[in-house]
Design a protein around this motif. Structure first.
Motif, PDB file in Angstrom:
ATOM      1  N   LEU A 129     -27.071 -14.291  43.156  1.00  0.00           N
ATOM      2  CA  LEU A 129     -26.552 -13.352  42.155  1.00  0.00           C
ATOM      3  C   LEU A 129     -25.197 -13.821  41.655  1.00  0.00           C
ATOM      4  O   LEU A 129     -24.896 -13.745  40.468  1.00  0.00           O
ATOM      5  N   GLU A 130     -24.392 -14.334  42.571  1.00  0.00           N
ATOM      6  CA  GLU A 130     -23.078 -14.789  42.128  1.00  0.00           C
ATOM      7  C   GLU A 130     -23.199 -16.017  41.220  1.00  0.00           C
ATOM      8  O   GLU A 130     -22.485 -16.140  40.228  1.00  0.00           O
ATOM      9  N   SER A 131     -24.138 -16.897  41.533  1.00  0.00           N
ATOM     10  CA  SER A 131     -24.303 -18.078  40.666  1.00  0.00           C
ATOM     11  C   SER A 131     -24.718 -17.644  39.261  1.00  0.00           C
ATOM     12  O   SER A 131     -24.404 -18.311  38.283  1.00  0.00           O
ATOM     13  N   LEU A 132     -25.410 -16.511  39.159  1.00  0.00           N
ATOM     14  CA  LEU A 132     -25.889 -16.030  37.855  1.00  0.00           C
ATOM     15  C   LEU A 132     -24.887 -15.078  37.185  1.00  0.00           C
ATOM     16  O   LEU A 132     -25.183 -14.471  36.168  1.00  0.00           O
ATOM     17  N   GLY A 133     -23.707 -14.943  37.798  1.00  0.00           N
ATOM     18  CA  GLY A 133     -22.640 -14.115  37.198  1.00  0.00           C
ATOM     19  C   GLY A 133     -22.925 -12.620  37.270  1.00  0.00           C
ATOM     20  O   GLY A 133     -22.472 -11.858  36.405  1.00  0.00           O
ATOM     21  N   ALA A 134     -23.656 -12.185  38.298  1.00  0.00           N
ATOM     22  CA  ALA A 134     -24.052 -10.772  38.371  1.00  0.00           C
ATOM     23  C   ALA A 134     -22.864  -9.842  38.601  1.00  0.00           C
ATOM     24  O   ALA A 134     -21.870 -10.224  39.211  1.00  0.00           O
ATOM     25  N   LYS A 135     -23.006  -8.645  38.065  1.00  0.00           N
ATOM     26  CA  LYS A 135     -22.014  -7.585  38.291  1.00  0.00           C
ATOM     27  C   LYS A 135     -22.710  -6.403  38.950  1.00  0.00           C
ATOM     28  O   LYS A 135     -23.934  -6.289  38.900  1.00  0.00           O
ATOM     29  N   VAL A 136     -21.900  -5.538  39.534  1.00  0.00           N
ATOM     30  CA  VAL A 136     -22.451  -4.426  40.305  1.00  0.00           C
ATOM     31  C   VAL A 136     -21.890  -3.120  39.729  1.00  0.00           C
ATOM     32  O   VAL A 136     -20.695  -3.040  39.461  1.00  0.00           O
ATOM     33  N   VAL A 137     -22.764  -2.127  39.537  1.00  0.00           N
ATOM     34  CA  VAL A 137     -22.271  -0.813  39.103  1.00  0.00           C
ATOM     35  C   VAL A 137     -22.095   0.040  40.359  1.00  0.00           C
ATOM     36  O   VAL A 137     -23.052   0.255  41.113  1.00  0.00           O
ATOM     37  N   VAL A 138     -20.861   0.481  40.598  1.00  0.00           N
ATOM     38  CA  VAL A 138     -20.567   1.241  41.819  1.00  0.00           C
ATOM     39  C   VAL A 138     -20.112   2.647  41.422  1.00  0.00           C
ATOM     40  O   VAL A 138     -19.163   2.797  40.649  1.00  0.00           O
ATOM     41  N   ALA A 139     -20.795   3.656  41.976  1.00  0.00           N
ATOM     42  CA  ALA A 139     -20.424   5.048  41.653  1.00  0.00           C
ATOM     43  C   ALA A 139     -19.836   5.729  42.887  1.00  0.00           C
ATOM     44  O   ALA A 139     -20.355   5.583  44.000  1.00  0.00           O
ATOM     45  N   THR A 140     -18.719   6.416  42.676  1.00  0.00           N
ATOM     46  CA  THR A 140     -18.187   7.303  43.716  1.00  0.00           C
ATOM     47  C   THR A 140     -18.067   8.682  43.076  1.00  0.00           C
ATOM     48  O   THR A 140     -18.293   8.824  41.869  1.00  0.00           O
ATOM     49  N   SER A 141     -17.665   9.693  43.862  1.00  0.00           N
ATOM     50  CA  SER A 141     -17.585  11.026  43.269  1.00  0.00           C
ATOM     51  C   SER A 141     -16.464  11.089  42.222  1.00  0.00           C
ATOM     52  O   SER A 141     -16.438  11.973  41.397  1.00  0.00           O
ATOM     53  N   ARG A 142     -15.537  10.115  42.258  1.00  0.00           N
ATOM     54  CA  ARG A 142     -14.428  10.147  41.297  1.00  0.00           C
ATOM     55  C   ARG A 142     -14.669   9.287  40.060  1.00  0.00           C
ATOM     56  O   ARG A 142     -14.265   9.603  38.975  1.00  0.00           O
ATOM     57  N   LYS A 143     -15.344   8.147  40.232  1.00  0.00           N
ATOM     58  CA  LYS A 143     -15.514   7.253  39.067  1.00  0.00           C
ATOM     59  C   LYS A 143     -16.735   6.338  39.207  1.00  0.00           C
ATOM     60  O   LYS A 143     -17.312   6.204  40.290  1.00  0.00           O
ATOM     61  N   LYS A 144     -17.065   5.743  38.046  1.00  0.00           N
ATOM     62  CA  LYS A 144     -18.133   4.742  38.040  1.00  0.00           C
ATOM     63  C   LYS A 144     -17.502   3.451  37.524  1.00  0.00           C
ATOM     64  O   LYS A 144     -16.784   3.474  36.526  1.00  0.00           O
ATOM     65  N   GLN A 145     -17.712   2.353  38.245  1.00  0.00           N
ATOM     66  CA  GLN A 145     -17.045   1.107  37.892  1.00  0.00           C
ATOM     67  C   GLN A 145     -18.050  -0.022  37.807  1.00  0.00           C
ATOM     68  O   GLN A 145     -19.024  -0.036  38.563  1.00  0.00           O
ATOM     69  N   ILE A 146     -17.756  -0.989  36.923  1.00  0.00           N
ATOM     70  CA  ILE A 146     -18.570  -2.217  36.927  1.00  0.00           C
ATOM     71  C   ILE A 146     -17.664  -3.327  37.435  1.00  0.00           C
ATOM     72  O   ILE A 146     -16.597  -3.576  36.854  1.00  0.00           O
ATOM     73  N   VAL A 147     -18.047  -3.954  38.532  1.00  0.00           N
ATOM     74  CA  VAL A 147     -17.200  -5.007  39.107  1.00  0.00           C
ATOM     75  C   VAL A 147     -18.043  -6.255  39.360  1.00  0.00           C
ATOM     76  O   VAL A 147     -19.274  -6.163  39.480  1.00  0.00           O
TER      77      VAL A 147
END
Ligand SMILES: Cc1cc2nc3c(=O)[nH]c(=O)nc-3n(C[C@H](O)[C@H](O)[C@H](O)COP(=O)(O)OP(=O)(O)OC[C@H]3O[C@@H](n4cnc5c(N)ncnc54)[C@H](O)[C@@H]3O)c2cc1C
Length: 270
Positions: A129-147
């Motif tokens: 996934l890292e070789s393909l430049g993948a990103k992860v969508v992470v949700a918490t009760s306060r925010k949603k982030q793409i990292v």
């Protein structure tokens, strides 16, 4: 045979509900396919107070294609990735990695989200996934982030965050995955090598070479990447490949055996 200890089980229908439950719980544990979690529940001396099953959450399912790239729900199983025509066409290296994971029953249960969130140094998918430049969508009760996957894996794990999707912003990368095991049986990898690049006429561009199993984070082989940049596969001097690998190996656990495997396969790429 070890028995499960007592815990409360929840089966929320939305990410919001799952996050609320995790926030309220003293010791939550998210359950995806359960191939690792069930073992943990039986064997670990610690027991979570609440196990939160993610299976009923529709938003964590499906493989979607768009102009922005490919989005894969965290609950997509390894078997579903292998069956997907879109993944086959766009990310052959991901297919190569998935095909080598464990056995059919495990591939039917194990999810891409669980593979990334387990944070085991030996799992197959993070390097690809890292070789393909993948990103992860992470949700918490306060925010949603793409990292980026690297930032996600470098950050402190949180039991109160749900990975909802894995994003592949680029569909123009060609890639391949090599996996080495100690035995010829079904076995976890002792080394995994993910190679990705854009093929610009016959030359390589945006080269990414990532290996797993040597460090807690997938290791980027920066010197070797540079060597492949703007070069034609199959026309790179094997001695130069080995020199760059030696430079990248400094301070890592890449031993002689692993370096020889990497040199042979990178040298033979066409
Ligand atoms: C016999 C066997 C062989 C295996 N062989 C391989 C192999 O060859 N290669 C390989 O890569 N792996 C292998 N594995 C490991 C495992 O099956 C995979 O890593 C799998 O993808 C984990 O996914 P899961 O859905 O079962 O995760 P689970 O066991 O449900 O969860 C794993 C961890 O991730 C967390 N988690 C899961 N989903 C999320 C989410 N959406 N958001 C936040 N946290 C989450 C859980 O809380 C838990 O901590 C093997 C496992 C077994 C039992």
């Amino acid at each position: 045979m070890p028995l499960l200890k007592e815990f409360r089980y929840h089966s929320p229908a939305t990410v919001g509900e799952a996050l609320k439950l995790a926030d309220k719980s003293k010791e939550p544990l998210l359950l995806a396919g359960g191939t690792l979690v069930l073992n943990y529940l039986k064997r670990s001396p610690r027991c979570p107070s609440d196990v939160i099953g993610l299976k009923k959450i529709k938003a964590l399912e499906g493989i979607k294609d768009s102009k922005e790239g490919v989005s894969v729900g965290a609950m997509t199983t390894i078997a579903e990735l292998l069956d997907s025509a879109l993944i086959k066409k766009s990310f052959p290296s991901l297919i190569q990695a998935c095909a080598r994971i464990a056995t059919t029953p495990i591939r039917n249960m194990a999810t891409i989200g669980g593979n990334c969130c387990s944070r085991f140094y030996w799992v197959d998918l993070p390097a690809v996934l890292e070789s393909l430049g993948a990103k992860v969508v992470v949700a918490t009760s306060r925010k949603k982030q793409i990292v980026s996957l690297r930032d996600f894996l470098s950050s402190k794990p949180s039991k109160k965050a749900v990975v909802t999707r894995i994003l592949f912003p680029r569909k123009d990368l060609w890639g391949c995955y090599f996996r080495y095991t100690k035995t010829m049986d079904v076995d976890i990898p002792s080394l995994g090598l993910a190679f990705a690049c854009r093929r610009n006429n016959s030359k390589c561009a945006d080269v990414r070479i990532i290996v797993n199993t040597t460090t807690s984070l997938p290791l980027e082989l920066k010197q070797t990447q540079k060597l492949f940049e703007a070069r034609e596969l199959g026309r790179i001097d094997p001695n130069q490949v080995r020199e760059c690998l030696d430079a990248d190996a400094k301070g890592t656990k890449l031993d002689e055996y692993r370096l020889s495997c990497l040199a042979a396969d990178l040298g033979n790429l066409k």
